[in-house]
Design a protein around this motif. Sequence first.
Motif, PDB file in Angstrom:
ATOM      1  N   HIS B  76     -10.054   4.282   2.902  1.00 15.29           N
ATOM      2  CA  HIS B  76     -10.723   4.964   4.006  1.00 15.29           C
ATOM      3  C   HIS B  76     -10.166   4.393   5.312  1.00 15.29           C
ATOM      4  N   ILE B  77      -9.677   5.280   6.174  1.00 10.69           N
ATOM      5  CA  ILE B  77      -9.229   4.865   7.501  1.00 10.69           C
ATOM      6  C   ILE B  77     -10.135   5.558   8.506  1.00 10.69           C
ATOM      7  N   THR B  78     -10.827   4.789   9.318  1.00 10.24           N
ATOM      8  CA  THR B  78     -11.711   5.370  10.332  1.00 10.24           C
ATOM      9  C   THR B  78     -11.028   5.357  11.697  1.00 10.24           C
ATOM     10  N   GLU B  79     -11.516   6.234  12.574  1.00 10.38           N
ATOM     11  CA  GLU B  79     -11.013   6.311  13.965  1.00 10.38           C
ATOM     12  C   GLU B  79      -9.481   6.319  13.982  1.00 10.38           C
ATOM     13  N   THR B  80      -8.892   7.274  13.284  1.00 10.78           N
ATOM     14  CA  THR B  80      -7.433   7.297  13.130  1.00 10.78           C
ATOM     15  C   THR B  80      -6.720   7.362  14.471  1.00 10.78           C
ATOM     16  N   GLN B  81      -5.551   6.710  14.495  1.00  5.02           N
ATOM     17  CA  GLN B  81      -4.707   6.650  15.682  1.00  5.02           C
ATOM     18  C   GLN B  81      -3.310   7.112  15.308  1.00  5.02           C
ATOM     19  N   PRO B  82      -2.503   7.517  16.290  1.00  3.67           N
ATOM     20  CA  PRO B  82      -1.149   8.008  15.974  1.00  3.67           C
ATOM     21  C   PRO B  82      -0.335   7.009  15.146  1.00  3.67           C
ATOM     22  N   GLU B  83      -0.547   5.716  15.355  1.00  5.98           N
ATOM     23  CA  GLU B  83       0.229   4.715  14.603  1.00  5.98           C
ATOM     24  C   GLU B  83      -0.192   4.616  13.142  1.00  5.98           C
ATOM     25  N   ASP B  84      -1.261   5.338  12.762  1.00  2.00           N
ATOM     26  CA  ASP B  84      -1.651   5.387  11.348  1.00  2.00           C
ATOM     27  C   ASP B  84      -0.812   6.409  10.581  1.00  2.00           C
ATOM     28  N   SER B  85      -0.022   7.219  11.269  1.00  2.00           N
ATOM     29  CA  SER B  85       0.852   8.190  10.605  1.00  2.00           C
ATOM     30  C   SER B  85       1.909   7.440   9.804  1.00  2.00           C
ATOM     31  N   ALA B  86       1.945   7.697   8.495  1.00  2.00           N
ATOM     32  CA  ALA B  86       2.846   6.977   7.590  1.00  2.00           C
ATOM     33  C   ALA B  86       2.633   7.537   6.184  1.00  2.00           C
ATOM     34  N   VAL B  87       3.385   6.984   5.232  1.00  2.00           N
ATOM     35  CA  VAL B  87       3.152   7.274   3.813  1.00  2.00           C
ATOM     36  C   VAL B  87       2.354   6.105   3.229  1.00  2.00           C
ATOM     37  N   TYR B  88       1.309   6.422   2.508  1.00  2.00           N
ATOM     38  CA  TYR B  88       0.437   5.411   1.911  1.00  2.00           C
ATOM     39  C   TYR B  88       0.546   5.494   0.391  1.00  2.00           C
ATOM     40  N   PHE B  89       0.682   4.331  -0.248  1.00  2.00           N
ATOM     41  CA  PHE B  89       0.750   4.242  -1.704  1.00  2.00           C
ATOM     42  C   PHE B  89      -0.391   3.390  -2.233  1.00  2.00           C
ATOM     43  N   CYS B  90      -1.020   3.859  -3.302  1.00  2.00           N
ATOM     44  CA  CYS B  90      -1.943   3.009  -4.037  1.00  2.00           C
ATOM     45  C   CYS B  90      -1.203   2.455  -5.260  1.00  2.00           C
ATOM     46  N   ALA B  91      -1.741   1.409  -5.844  1.00  2.00           N
ATOM     47  CA  ALA B  91      -1.141   0.808  -7.030  1.00  2.00           C
ATOM     48  C   ALA B  91      -2.228   0.111  -7.842  1.00  2.00           C
ATOM     49  N   ALA B  92      -1.914  -0.147  -9.098  1.00  2.00           N
ATOM     50  CA  ALA B  92      -2.849  -0.836  -9.984  1.00  2.00           C
ATOM     51  C   ALA B  92      -2.068  -1.596 -11.037  1.00  2.00           C
ATOM     52  N   THR B  93      -2.692  -2.624 -11.604  1.00  2.00           N
ATOM     53  CA  THR B  93      -2.066  -3.361 -12.694  1.00  2.00           C
ATOM     54  C   THR B  93      -3.102  -4.164 -13.475  1.00  2.00           C
ATOM     55  N   PRO B  94      -2.913  -4.277 -14.800  1.00  2.00           N
ATOM     56  CA  PRO B  94      -3.746  -5.175 -15.600  1.00  2.00           C
ATOM     57  C   PRO B  94      -3.119  -6.562 -15.759  1.00  2.00           C
ATOM     58  N   TYR B  95      -1.946  -6.733 -15.192  1.00  2.00           N
ATOM     59  CA  TYR B  95      -1.196  -7.988 -15.344  1.00  2.00           C
ATOM     60  C   TYR B  95      -1.284  -8.813 -14.060  1.00  2.00           C
ATOM     61  N   ASP B  96      -0.603  -9.964 -14.076  1.00  4.06           N
ATOM     62  CA  ASP B  96      -0.469 -10.704 -12.818  1.00  4.06           C
ATOM     63  C   ASP B  96       0.934 -10.540 -12.242  1.00  4.06           C
ATOM     64  N   TYR B  97       1.577  -9.435 -12.645  1.00  5.06           N
ATOM     65  CA  TYR B  97       2.847  -9.038 -12.070  1.00  5.06           C
ATOM     66  C   TYR B  97       2.987  -7.532 -12.341  1.00  5.06           C
ATOM     67  N   LYS B  98       4.051  -6.887 -11.802  1.00  5.08           N
ATOM     68  CA  LYS B  98       4.388  -5.510 -12.132  1.00  5.08           C
ATOM     69  C   LYS B  98       3.308  -4.476 -11.827  1.00  5.08           C
ATOM     70  N   LEU B  99       3.374  -3.935 -10.606  1.00  3.59           N
ATOM     71  CA  LEU B  99       2.457  -2.881 -10.183  1.00  3.59           C
ATOM     72  C   LEU B  99       2.936  -1.513 -10.645  1.00  3.59           C
ATOM     73  N   SER B 100       1.973  -0.602 -10.891  1.00  2.97           N
ATOM     74  CA  SER B 100       2.271   0.813 -11.102  1.00  2.97           C
ATOM     75  C   SER B 100       1.767   1.561  -9.874  1.00  2.97           C
TER      76      SER B 100
END
Lengths: 113, 111
Positions: B76-100
């Motif tokens: 959640h991004i509130t009070e968006t500003q022009p500098e918030d324009s970008a590509v956003y990625f989420c990720a998850a992992t069950p390990y302590d390395y190697k994100l998906s």
Amino acid sequence: NAGVTQTPKFQVLKTGQSMTLQCAQDMNHNSMYWYRQDPGMGLRLIYYSASEGTTDKGEVPNGYNVSRLNKREFSLRLESAAPSQTSVYFCASSDRGFMNGYTFGSGTRLTVV
Amino acid sequence: GENVEQHPSTLSVQEGDSAVIKCTYSDSASNYFPWYKQELGKGPQLIIDIRSNVGEKKDQRIAVTLNKTAKHFSLHITETQPEDSAVYFCAATPYDYKLSFGAGTTVTVRA
């Protein structure tokens, strides 16, 4: 400045040529990774090294090889470049347990003609 | 392995409005969920992360929520500003390395 350094930043190859992308980190991280980024496909894992001395295939390893030269350096080699390998390549590193997530390099934009 | 789906693929918001990006994951053992922001021509940078023992985390205008039962998490991004324009990625992992990673969301903040 601490971080992940990738070289080169840009490269154009002819089909069939070979090249090595270099990556070095100075944060004493255990794990290192190579990803490729293509439009609409996010970040896809090519190879990774969970710790010094080990390497494993990711989602899209075909056409690539890697070497974990030491704890700092992890290189990606294209033995015979193909147009399908045109992409932006990112190297990243992390410590075990993700105290600070991944740190990414600034990327290598590779074009194969 | 872990499979992460991210929606929407593009998001256009008026400056000052809120933006919400949602991700689902497949592996119930996943325990670490970071979010990355990628500006044009640069590598992704970590902006916030959450672990499975926490339901919500906030850092100024950015917050992340996690629903382990439903296996989804949101940025959640509130009070968006022009500098918030970008590509956003989420990720998850069950390990302590190697994100998906998810496939990414291109956010455009209109002035």
